[in-house]
Motif scaffolding. Structure first.
Motif, PDB file in Angstrom:
ATOM      1  N   MET A 179       0.855  -1.173   0.000  1.00  0.00           N
ATOM      2  CA  MET A 179       0.000   0.000   0.000  1.00  0.00           C
ATOM      3  C   MET A 179       0.893   1.226   0.000  1.00  0.00           C
ATOM      4  O   MET A 179       1.880   1.272   0.734  1.00  0.00           O
ATOM      5  N   THR A 181       1.639   5.526   0.209  1.00  0.00           N
ATOM      6  CA  THR A 181       1.319   6.531   1.227  1.00  0.00           C
ATOM      7  C   THR A 181       0.007   7.241   0.923  1.00  0.00           C
ATOM      8  O   THR A 181      -0.541   7.924   1.788  1.00  0.00           O
ATOM      9  N   ASP A 183      -2.609   5.511   0.288  1.00  0.00           N
ATOM     10  CA  ASP A 183      -3.577   4.447   0.544  1.00  0.00           C
ATOM     11  C   ASP A 183      -4.118   3.797  -0.722  1.00  0.00           C
ATOM     12  O   ASP A 183      -5.280   3.412  -0.807  1.00  0.00           O
ATOM     13  N   GLN A 184      -3.281   3.704  -1.712  1.00  0.00           N
ATOM     14  CA  GLN A 184      -3.644   2.939  -2.905  1.00  0.00           C
ATOM     15  C   GLN A 184      -2.916   1.595  -2.854  1.00  0.00           C
ATOM     16  O   GLN A 184      -1.806   1.511  -2.344  1.00  0.00           O
ATOM     17  N   CYS A 206      -0.207   1.513  -9.475  1.00  0.00           N
ATOM     18  CA  CYS A 206      -1.118   1.634  -8.343  1.00  0.00           C
ATOM     19  C   CYS A 206      -2.557   1.696  -8.846  1.00  0.00           C
ATOM     20  O   CYS A 206      -2.829   2.230  -9.924  1.00  0.00           O
ATOM     21  N   LYS A 251       3.972   2.255   2.266  1.00  0.00           N
ATOM     22  CA  LYS A 251       3.432   2.460   3.599  1.00  0.00           C
ATOM     23  C   LYS A 251       3.344   1.097   4.280  1.00  0.00           C
ATOM     24  O   LYS A 251       2.710   0.182   3.771  1.00  0.00           O
ATOM     25  N   PRO A 270     -11.487  -1.040  -1.102  1.00  0.00           N
ATOM     26  CA  PRO A 270     -10.965   0.117  -0.384  1.00  0.00           C
ATOM     27  C   PRO A 270     -11.039  -0.062   1.132  1.00  0.00           C
ATOM     28  O   PRO A 270     -10.153   0.369   1.846  1.00  0.00           O
ATOM     29  N   GLY A 273      -8.067  -1.463   2.784  1.00  0.00           N
ATOM     30  CA  GLY A 273      -6.951  -0.549   2.946  1.00  0.00           C
ATOM     31  C   GLY A 273      -7.101   0.311   4.180  1.00  0.00           C
ATOM     32  O   GLY A 273      -6.131   0.550   4.893  1.00  0.00           O
ATOM     33  N   GLU A 274      -8.296   0.747   4.462  1.00  0.00           N
ATOM     34  CA  GLU A 274      -8.483   1.625   5.615  1.00  0.00           C
ATOM     35  C   GLU A 274      -8.415   0.856   6.912  1.00  0.00           C
ATOM     36  O   GLU A 274      -7.762   1.268   7.863  1.00  0.00           O
ATOM     37  N   HIS A 276      -7.418  -2.404   7.223  1.00  0.00           N
ATOM     38  CA  HIS A 276      -6.362  -3.403   7.245  1.00  0.00           C
ATOM     39  C   HIS A 276      -6.797  -4.662   7.949  1.00  0.00           C
ATOM     40  O   HIS A 276      -6.071  -5.274   8.720  1.00  0.00           O
TER      41      HIS A 276
END
Lengths: 281, 165
Positions: A179, A181, A183-184, A206, A251, A270, A273-274, A276
């Motif tokens: 991931m 920085t 958040d992709q 990305c 990241k 998505p 990613g937020e 995790h």
């Protein structure tokens, strides 16, 4: 004529050189009960000897012994005295793998032996953001542009890292997923082509909305058998540039294979990613 | 690993190499140490192996010389001590009848008492099934020498454990 143990054993082990010898011994066995007894003793003790070691043959080989041999370094090709076997596949040196190694000092978690070996054979040059390439085939991906090559797009979206996809004249391999920085989800990939000169591209793409992948980093290398060391200095410079790039982009830790599979299965959601958290659905 | 990776070829030989080394050393741990050292040596010298010849006999030769040169001196006292109780084979389980187990132990003990050069020939030919010629190549001796060593080994074994009546 006296027949000794040596001859009887050669008879038993089928190691006599001609048929007449077998006939001679068989005639003697017919006539001589003592010889028959000796033959029987030899047969039975041989069977017992084999049985005494049979369990050793069937016993599972200790994993540590297998690992010690599998992980043993092979001698350098020059020392082997015959040509190295043809490389089974071509793959780019992974910049991110080198970066991870430098950061962690750990084992080459994401790099295969083949990836490491190739790095010393070729030089790298950075692909400018937009350029007219003069010699090499047109790059499959340029920094800043969306990935339009269908095969690469499918690979980015669905292929687990470490599996090379053979596309005829090209081979695509995903190297690692992480991931960035912003958040992709990003993936490092390699594309190798076989032609008059071997041509290998390395890139990082990305993922944006609607399953679009944008190239954020690209480098290329060409095999030059006449001057394998010519680009070493340039390669070092690129190495530093790539590391700086990754320092700024990555990241956290790259995804482990299981997390990556979950991400692929869920279509790179998505929420993952937020949070995790693969179970957080 | 590719098909002709020496490491893959050696791994596929491991059961036979371990059995041979166990016969040589009489000790399971020493046998595995010997096999590992021999395989690493073989990988270093892989260019010396000639494809088309028996890899097993080439490996037996390496194990034998490694044993004689590097290991035997350090292991001798231990081997003698272990030969009294030749350690139980890890693969044997409780279902094997006691009589068979003790038979195997007696036989291994009898083999352990043979002179080393006879024991090697016995392990290669009678236990592993190499031809006389392959064993001669592995040991670097003439076939006639292999035959006489084998005859002495098998003769003693037959006298010790052969069923006589």
């Amino acid at each position: 004529m006296q027949i000794d143990d040596e001859t009887l054993l050669a008879y038993l082990d089928a190691q006599l050189t001609n048929d007449a010898d077998y006939a001679h011994i068989e005639n003697a066995l017919t006539a001589d009960a003592g010889l028959r007894l000796r033959l029987r003793q030899l047969v039975e003790s041989g069977v017992l000897a084999r049985q005494a070691f049979a369990a050793k043959l069937d016993e599972p080989v200790p994993a540590g012994l297998i690992a010690a041999i599998i992980n043993a370094p092979l001698p350098a090709p020059a020392e082997r005295g015959r040509p190295a076997p043809a490389r089974e596949r071509i793959a780019p040196t992974s910049r991110i793998a080198a970066w991870i190694r430098e950061r962690t000092g750990g084992a080459a978690a994401f790099a295969s032996v083949a990836l490491l070996a190739l790095g010393t054979l070729f030089g790298y040059y950075l692909l400018p953001a937009s350029t007219d390439t003069t010699s090499a085939p047109a790059p499959i991906a340029r920094p800043g542009e969306l990935v339009l090559d269908a095969a690469l797009l499918v690979a980015l979206e669905t292929a687990p890292s470490g599996r090379a996809l053979n596309l005829g004249t090209r081979e695509v391999e995903l190297v690692v997923s992480f991931m960035n920085t912003a958040d992709q989800f990003c993936r490092e990939f390699g594309v190798a082509r076989r032609g008059q000169v071997s041509h290998t591209e390395l890139g990082i793409a990305c993922r944006e909305a609607e399953a679009r992948w944008r190239v954020i980093f690209a480098a290329s290398e060409e095999g030059d058998p006449a001057a394998p060391d010519a680009y070493r200095t340039a390669s070092d410079q690129l190495h530093e540039a790539a590391n700086d790039f990754l320092d700024a982009q990555v990241k956290g830790e790259p995804f482990d294979p299981l997390s990556e599979l979950v991400l692929i299965g869920k279509g790179w959601p998505p929420a993952f990613g937020e949070a995790h958290d693969p179970a957080g659905e | 690993m590719s098909i002709d990776d020496p490491r893959a070829e050696l791994v596929s030989l491991l059961p036979r190499l371990r059995r041979f080394a166990y016969g040589l050393t009489g000790n399971a741990q020493a046998a595995d140490d010997l096999v590992q050292a021999g395989c690493l040596k073989a990988i270093e010298r892989w260019h010396q192996w000639q494809p088309g010849t028996s890899l097993a006999s080439w490996m037996f030769r390496i194990l034998q010389t490694t044993w004689v040169d590097d290991y035997r001196a350090h292991q001798r006292h231990q081997t003698v001590a272990d030969s009294e109780t030749l350690d139980a084979l890890a693969g044997e389980d409780g279902r094997i009848v006691v009589e068979a187990r003790s038979d195997a132990r007696v036989v291994r003990e009898a083999i352990a008492q043979l002179p080393e050069e006879q024991r090697m020939v016995l392990m290669m030919i009678t236990i592993d099934g190499l031809s006389y010629r392959e064993a001669a190549q592995a040991l670097g001796v003439p076939v006639g020498t292999v035959m006489s060593r084998l005859a002495r080994a098998r003769g003693k074994l037959a006298d010790t454990i052969g069923v006589g009546d």
